[in-house]
Design an enzyme around this catalytic site. Structure first.
Site, PDB file in Angstrom:
ATOM      1  N   ASP A  22      32.564 -18.331 -21.389  1.00  0.00           N
ATOM      2  CA  ASP A  22      32.563 -18.037 -19.951  1.00  0.00           C
ATOM      3  C   ASP A  22      31.604 -16.920 -19.541  1.00  0.00           C
ATOM      4  O   ASP A  22      31.529 -15.878 -20.200  1.00  0.00           O
ATOM      5  CB  ASP A  22      33.957 -17.611 -19.491  1.00  0.00           C
ATOM      6  CG  ASP A  22      35.043 -18.591 -19.847  1.00  0.00           C
ATOM      7  OD1 ASP A  22      34.720 -19.658 -20.399  1.00  0.00           O
ATOM      8  OD2 ASP A  22      36.213 -18.285 -19.584  1.00  0.00           O
ATOM      9  N   GLU A 200      42.181 -21.819 -14.969  1.00  0.00           N
ATOM     10  CA  GLU A 200      41.462 -20.660 -15.482  1.00  0.00           C
ATOM     11  C   GLU A 200      40.384 -20.222 -14.490  1.00  0.00           C
ATOM     12  O   GLU A 200      40.011 -20.942 -13.578  1.00  0.00           O
ATOM     13  CB  GLU A 200      40.806 -20.992 -16.834  1.00  0.00           C
ATOM     14  CG  GLU A 200      41.798 -21.328 -17.932  1.00  0.00           C
ATOM     15  CD  GLU A 200      41.141 -21.473 -19.287  1.00  0.00           C
ATOM     16  OE1 GLU A 200      41.596 -20.787 -20.219  1.00  0.00           O
ATOM     17  OE2 GLU A 200      40.182 -22.264 -19.416  1.00  0.00           O
TER      18      GLU A 200
END
Length: 484
Positions: A22, A200
């Protein structure tokens, strides 16, 4: 060949070595874009997660920096965000030299708990100190993560807002703070819309519809895995209102169960930069999918490190009676275009013997006398190999077939993605190709499809009409300079 010497994408950020996932802590500060990101400083597997760091003045050329925030005995450093503490609300900087403050998930395995912690930098994001009072927000749960923090200034007051998730519960949680260290609960959103995987990496930000400052909506981005539209990881967005306490989705009929940020398999965990003007809201996402990210080649090659999408400017536009999120890529300057115009095509025709390794392709094809057409990218002029991007006029969608070359990637990687478009007789696309990826922008950027690509042996561009002849109004290709 070492990791540092291996072939690299030309247009897309990738680290010098090792695992990444990420993007984190995106912030524009003192003329530089800072990209922090999940990484394993010691290897190519998803472990020992810390924050890597790179910065750029143009979102194209990136300078690599040492590890910013490193995992320690308290836990790994999962996703989070960075803000510029103007006003020195935290007391960690000064009024004249505000600190950069990072809020991130501290992930402990013993016990299994995720809580939000803080680090700060007083040297423009180059070195970071973990707060002595960590964690600053702990619900005592195992899946509470991914804080995105921003400064709210509206009718309800002026304060910091944190957007995080209880991942397994499919809930976005909102908190407020006056000093970035003490947080109180505001409200929650969800579960609704796409709920087939854990939630998320949320983000929440305002945008003006069609640039009209009197019509401002809030966009909530939620990544989920699995349950994405193309399988595995995916990202949805919800347009609504935020009054400083509660986010509520707009009630207008969408015609779709979910608004997808991207219809490909490789756009996940996207978040936006802090420190930019509203009209410059810019997102970067991780270009991979949890279905196969851990299984991609870990040796010398284009896919082993992972990479980020092109940065994308975001806006809200009215399309077909409703509001949609528009994405426009930010990329390197291009060479002069090479164009093909006013060509009628039925059977397969090679338009270009050699596509550039990286660059932009603009496509405008009239298919009113056919069922559709297919573009063959990086194909062999004498064969049928390559990536196939096809348009089905009756179904109203494009498809991307990346199965050729699949023998060099995990079994879960080869696939065909489908994206609805409103092209009707005339289809217009903007396609960004890199050595190992493709990003397709349709409907003026309101539909996007992002995929990693397996290694291809061909170099040509070909087109064929399906169910009749199509007219190529224009196909133009512009490459970028490839580093030696």
């Amino acid at each position: 060949m070492t990791d540092a010497d291996a072939p690299r994408p030309v247009l897309h950020f990738t680290p010098e070595r090792n695992w990444i996932n990420d993007p984190n802590g995106l912030v524009f500060h003192r003329g530089r874009y800072h990209l922090y990101y999940q990484c394993n400083p010691e290897g190519s597997i998803h472990d020992r997660l810390s924050w890597g760091h790179a910065s750029s003045t143009d979102l194209t050329h990136w300078e690599h920096h040492p590890i910013a925030i490193r995992a320690d005995e308290a836990g790994e450093i999962f996703s989070g965000s960075v803000v510029i503490d103007h006003g020195n609300t935290s007391g960690l900087g000064s009024a004249d030299a505000p600190a950069l403050v990072a809020l991130y998930t501290q992930a402990s395995k013993h016990p299994n708990r995720q809580a939000q912690s803080l680090a700060y930098s007083t040297d423009d994001g180059m070195t970071w100190t973990k707060h002595a009072g960590n964690p600053v927000l702990d619900r005592g749960t195992a899946e509470f993560r991914d804080p995105k923090v921003f400064r709210y200034d509206g009718p309800a007051g002026s304060y910091w807002v944190m957007v995080a998730v209880e991942a397994v519960d499919r809930q976005v949680l909102l908190y407020r703070s006056d000093d970035l260290t003490r947080w109180t609960f505001l409200s929650s959103f969800g579960p609704e819309r796409a709920v087939d995987g854990v939630w998320e990496c949320p983000d929440l930000f305002p945008l003006a519809v069609d640039g009209d400052p009197s019509d401002v909506r809030w966009v909530l981005i939620i990544s989920l895995s699995p349950g994405g539209v193309a399988g595995g990881s995916g990202t949805q967005y919800v347009i609504g209102r935020f009054d400083g306490v509660t986010f509520s989705a707009d009630a207008e009929a969408t015609g779709e169960a979910v608004d997808w940020l991207d219809f490909g398999r490789d756009c996940y965990a996207g978040v936006t930069f802090e420190g930019l003007a509203r009209e410059e809201r810019t997102m970067i996402a991780w270009m991979s999918n949890w279905d196969y990210a851990r299984e991609l080649p870990a040796g010398d090659g284009l896919l082993q490190r992972g990479m980020m999408t092109l940065p994308r400017r975001l806006s809200l536009v009215s399309r077909e009676g409703r509001v949609r999120l528009r994405q426009q890529p930010v990329a390197a300057p291009l060479e002069e275009e090479v164009g093909i115009e006013a060509v009628s095509v039925d059977v397969r025709v090679t338009l270009m013997e050699r596509l550039p390794e990286a660059g932009r392709m603009t496509v405008r094809v009239d298919a009113r006398d056919a069922a559709g057409f297919a573009l063959h990218l990086r194909c062999d002029p004498a064969g049928d190999d390559g990536i196939v991007l096809a348009y089905d006029r009756e179904e109203g969608h494009i498809s991307l077939d990346r199965r050729i070359g699949g023998d060099q990637v995990p079994e879960s990687f080869p696939s065909v993605e489908v994206m609805p478009v409103s092209g009707a007789d005339l289809l217009e696309l903007v396609i960004w190709l890199d050595r190992a990826s493709i990003e397709v922008f349709a409907d003026r950027g309101t539909r996007v499809l992002t995929d990693l690509l397996p290694p291809q042996h061909g170099t040509a561009l070909a087109i064929e009409g399906r169910g009749g002849a199509v007219r190529v109004e224009r196909i133009a290709v512009a490459g970028v300079v490839v580093p030696e």
